[in-house]
Design a protein around this motif. Structure first.
Motif, PDB file in Angstrom:
ATOM      1  N   ARG A   9      -1.879 -36.267 -20.541  1.00  0.00           N
ATOM      2  CA  ARG A   9      -0.668 -36.655 -19.732  1.00  0.00           C
ATOM      3  C   ARG A   9      -0.114 -35.516 -18.766  1.00  0.00           C
ATOM      4  NH1 ARG A   9       0.963 -39.295 -17.288  1.00  0.00           N
ATOM      5  NH2 ARG A   9       3.098 -39.420 -17.698  1.00  0.00           N
ATOM      6  N   ILE A  10       0.299 -34.452 -19.550  1.00  0.00           N
ATOM      7  CA  ILE A  10       0.617 -33.220 -18.905  1.00  0.00           C
ATOM      8  C   ILE A  10      -0.437 -32.810 -17.895  1.00  0.00           C
ATOM      9  CG2 ILE A  10       1.304 -30.710 -19.150  1.00  0.00           C
ATOM     10  CD1 ILE A  10       2.296 -31.573 -22.191  1.00  0.00           C
ATOM     11  N   LEU A  11      -1.551 -32.670 -18.082  1.00  0.00           N
ATOM     12  CA  LEU A  11      -2.718 -32.232 -17.032  1.00  0.00           C
ATOM     13  C   LEU A  11      -2.392 -33.338 -15.761  1.00  0.00           C
ATOM     14  CD1 LEU A  11      -5.008 -30.570 -16.253  1.00  0.00           C
ATOM     15  CD2 LEU A  11      -6.397 -32.273 -17.382  1.00  0.00           C
ATOM     16  N   GLU A  12      -2.439 -34.499 -16.201  1.00  0.00           N
ATOM     17  CA  GLU A  12      -2.177 -35.571 -14.840  1.00  0.00           C
ATOM     18  C   GLU A  12      -0.940 -35.129 -14.079  1.00  0.00           C
ATOM     19  OE1 GLU A  12      -2.059 -39.315 -17.065  1.00  0.00           O
ATOM     20  OE2 GLU A  12      -4.558 -39.202 -17.175  1.00  0.00           O
ATOM     21  N   GLU A  13       0.117 -34.973 -14.813  1.00  0.00           N
ATOM     22  CA  GLU A  13       1.486 -34.702 -13.893  1.00  0.00           C
ATOM     23  C   GLU A  13       1.268 -33.261 -13.195  1.00  0.00           C
ATOM     24  OE1 GLU A  13       4.085 -36.199 -13.407  1.00  0.00           O
ATOM     25  OE2 GLU A  13       3.364 -38.067 -14.559  1.00  0.00           O
ATOM     26  N   ILE A  14       0.541 -32.338 -13.935  1.00  0.00           N
ATOM     27  CA  ILE A  14       0.251 -31.275 -13.205  1.00  0.00           C
ATOM     28  C   ILE A  14      -0.444 -31.372 -11.828  1.00  0.00           C
ATOM     29  CG2 ILE A  14      -0.491 -28.780 -13.336  1.00  0.00           C
ATOM     30  CD1 ILE A  14       0.631 -28.852 -16.124  1.00  0.00           C
ATOM     31  N   GLU A  15      -1.464 -32.028 -12.175  1.00  0.00           N
ATOM     32  CA  GLU A  15      -2.467 -32.344 -10.941  1.00  0.00           C
ATOM     33  C   GLU A  15      -1.738 -33.095  -9.969  1.00  0.00           C
ATOM     34  OE1 GLU A  15      -5.525 -34.336 -13.101  1.00  0.00           O
ATOM     35  OE2 GLU A  15      -6.860 -32.161 -13.207  1.00  0.00           O
ATOM     36  N   GLU A  16      -0.822 -34.026 -10.029  1.00  0.00           N
ATOM     37  CA  GLU A  16      -0.140 -34.635  -9.162  1.00  0.00           C
ATOM     38  C   GLU A  16       0.685 -33.982  -8.359  1.00  0.00           C
ATOM     39  OE1 GLU A  16       1.737 -38.373 -10.531  1.00  0.00           O
ATOM     40  OE2 GLU A  16      -0.034 -38.920 -11.728  1.00  0.00           O
ATOM     41  N   TYR A  17       1.396 -32.800  -9.271  1.00  0.00           N
ATOM     42  CA  TYR A  17       2.488 -32.045  -8.591  1.00  0.00           C
ATOM     43  C   TYR A  17       1.693 -31.189  -7.583  1.00  0.00           C
ATOM     44  CZ  TYR A  17       4.466 -27.259  -8.159  1.00  0.00           C
ATOM     45  OH  TYR A  17       4.997 -26.288  -7.407  1.00  0.00           O
ATOM     46  N   LEU A  18       0.376 -30.528  -8.059  1.00  0.00           N
ATOM     47  CA  LEU A  18      -0.522 -29.676  -7.198  1.00  0.00           C
ATOM     48  C   LEU A  18      -0.956 -30.309  -5.688  1.00  0.00           C
ATOM     49  CD1 LEU A  18      -2.743 -27.851  -9.821  1.00  0.00           C
ATOM     50  CD2 LEU A  18      -0.882 -26.966  -8.183  1.00  0.00           C
ATOM     51  N   GLU A  19      -1.213 -31.914  -5.745  1.00  0.00           N
ATOM     52  CA  GLU A  19      -1.513 -32.664  -4.756  1.00  0.00           C
ATOM     53  C   GLU A  19      -0.330 -32.454  -3.733  1.00  0.00           C
ATOM     54  OE1 GLU A  19      -2.875 -36.375  -5.986  1.00  0.00           O
ATOM     55  OE2 GLU A  19      -4.590 -35.569  -6.973  1.00  0.00           O
ATOM     56  N   SER A  20       1.105 -32.571  -4.217  1.00  0.00           N
ATOM     57  CA  SER A  20       2.206 -32.602  -3.537  1.00  0.00           C
ATOM     58  C   SER A  20       3.209 -31.668  -3.783  1.00  0.00           C
ATOM     59  CB  SER A  20       2.660 -34.089  -3.612  1.00  0.00           C
ATOM     60  OG  SER A  20       3.168 -34.227  -4.830  1.00  0.00           O
ATOM     61  N   GLU A  21       2.837 -30.418  -3.838  1.00  0.00           N
ATOM     62  CA  GLU A  21       3.852 -29.365  -4.375  1.00  0.00           C
ATOM     63  C   GLU A  21       5.019 -29.168  -3.262  1.00  0.00           C
ATOM     64  OE1 GLU A  21       2.445 -25.083  -4.676  1.00  0.00           O
ATOM     65  OE2 GLU A  21       0.554 -26.304  -4.550  1.00  0.00           O
ATOM     66  N   GLU A  22       4.596 -29.391  -1.917  1.00  0.00           N
ATOM     67  CA  GLU A  22       5.331 -29.354  -0.957  1.00  0.00           C
ATOM     68  C   GLU A  22       6.467 -30.444  -0.937  1.00  0.00           C
ATOM     69  OE1 GLU A  22       2.366 -32.239   0.311  1.00  0.00           O
ATOM     70  OE2 GLU A  22       2.245 -30.175  -0.538  1.00  0.00           O
ATOM     71  N   SER A  23       6.303 -31.187  -1.883  1.00  0.00           N
ATOM     72  CA  SER A  23       7.695 -31.964  -1.911  1.00  0.00           C
ATOM     73  C   SER A  23       8.792 -31.567  -3.054  1.00  0.00           C
ATOM     74  CB  SER A  23       7.164 -33.472  -2.692  1.00  0.00           C
ATOM     75  OG  SER A  23       6.238 -34.078  -1.806  1.00  0.00           O
ATOM     76  N   PHE A  24       8.119 -30.514  -3.675  1.00  0.00           N
ATOM     77  CA  PHE A  24       9.124 -29.828  -4.855  1.00  0.00           C
ATOM     78  C   PHE A  24       9.784 -28.523  -4.217  1.00  0.00           C
ATOM     79  CE2 PHE A  24       6.475 -32.832  -6.881  1.00  0.00           C
ATOM     80  CZ  PHE A  24       7.360 -33.453  -7.895  1.00  0.00           C
ATOM     81  N   GLY A  25      10.744 -27.934  -4.733  1.00  0.00           N
ATOM     82  CA  GLY A  25      11.295 -26.827  -4.487  1.00  0.00           C
ATOM     83  C   GLY A  25      10.647 -25.743  -5.117  1.00  0.00           C
ATOM     84  N   ASP A  26      11.104 -24.508  -5.216  1.00  0.00           N
ATOM     85  CA  ASP A  26      10.265 -23.337  -5.752  1.00  0.00           C
ATOM     86  C   ASP A  26      10.548 -23.336  -7.416  1.00  0.00           C
ATOM     87  OD1 ASP A  26       9.299 -22.468  -3.464  1.00  0.00           O
ATOM     88  OD2 ASP A  26      11.130 -21.028  -3.294  1.00  0.00           O
ATOM     89  N   THR A  27      11.382 -24.100  -7.740  1.00  0.00           N
ATOM     90  CA  THR A  27      11.915 -24.324  -9.119  1.00  0.00           C
ATOM     91  C   THR A  27      11.293 -25.710  -9.790  1.00  0.00           C
ATOM     92  OG1 THR A  27      13.908 -25.258  -8.718  1.00  0.00           O
ATOM     93  CG2 THR A  27      13.674 -22.692  -8.947  1.00  0.00           C
ATOM     94  N   ALA A  28      10.153 -26.033  -9.490  1.00  0.00           N
ATOM     95  CA  ALA A  28       9.831 -27.330 -10.092  1.00  0.00           C
ATOM     96  C   ALA A  28       9.477 -27.293 -11.724  1.00  0.00           C
ATOM     97  CB  ALA A  28       8.116 -27.757  -9.733  1.00  0.00           C
ATOM     98  N   MET A  29       9.871 -28.285 -12.433  1.00  0.00           N
ATOM     99  CA  MET A  29       9.805 -28.195 -13.807  1.00  0.00           C
ATOM    100  C   MET A  29       9.064 -29.405 -14.233  1.00  0.00           C
ATOM    101  SD  MET A  29      12.073 -25.755 -14.648  1.00  0.00           S
ATOM    102  CE  MET A  29      12.919 -26.026 -16.089  1.00  0.00           C
ATOM    103  N   LEU A  30       8.445 -29.333 -15.389  1.00  0.00           N
ATOM    104  CA  LEU A  30       7.921 -30.104 -16.228  1.00  0.00           C
ATOM    105  C   LEU A  30       8.851 -30.736 -17.047  1.00  0.00           C
ATOM    106  CD1 LEU A  30       5.023 -31.947 -16.750  1.00  0.00           C
ATOM    107  CD2 LEU A  30       4.972 -30.299 -18.671  1.00  0.00           C
ATOM    108  N   CYS A  31       9.195 -31.882 -17.231  1.00  0.00           N
ATOM    109  CA  CYS A  31      10.323 -32.608 -18.067  1.00  0.00           C
ATOM    110  C   CYS A  31       9.575 -33.487 -19.042  1.00  0.00           C
ATOM    111  CB  CYS A  31      11.363 -33.240 -17.382  1.00  0.00           C
ATOM    112  SG  CYS A  31      12.107 -34.401 -18.238  1.00  0.00           S
TER     113      CYS A  31
END
Length: 89
Positions: A9-31
Motif C-alpha cells: 500500500r505504501i508503494l502504491e501511494e508513492i507510485e501515485e505520488y510520483l505520477e503526479s508530484e507536481e500536484s504537491f508542494g516540496d513538503t509532501a508527506m506520507l500519512c
C-alpha cells in the motif's frame, strides 16, 4: 494488514505520488493512520507542526522514501525505507 500488505500500500501511494508530484508542494508527506492503516500522501504545506504533533496519524517526509537514479535523474521508491516504515506497524 500484515507488513507485506502495508509495504504494498505504501508503494502504491508513492507510485501515485510520483505520477503526479507536481500536484504537491516540496513538503509532501506520507500519512499513516496507525489504527486503521489508512495511507495517503498529503501536501505538508497544508499542515502545521502543531497539526502533526496533535494528530493521531503518523507523518513521513516523502523524500525519505525515495531514491534518485543518478544517470536518469528520476526518482523511484526506496524499498528499504518503505520496509522500515512498514515494520513500525
Amino acid at each position: 494488514m500484515d507488513n507485506n500488505g502495508l509495504e504494498k500500500r505504501i508503494l502504491e501511494e508513492i507510485e501515485e505520488y510520483l505520477e503526479s508530484e507536481e500536484s504537491f508542494g516540496d513538503t509532501a508527506m506520507l500519512c499513516i493512520n496507525p489504527e486503521t492503516k489508512e495511507i495517503a500522501v498529503v501536501d505538508g504545506e497544508d499542515l502545521s507542526a502543531e497539526d502533526m504533533d496533535n494528530s493521531e496519524k503518523d507523518y513521513y517526509d516523502i523524500i525519505e522514501l525515495l531514491e534518485m537514479d543518478p544517470e536518469k535523474g528520476n526518482w523511484y521508491p526506496d524499498m528499504e525505507a518503505i520496509k522500515e516504515v512498514a515494520k513500525e506497524y
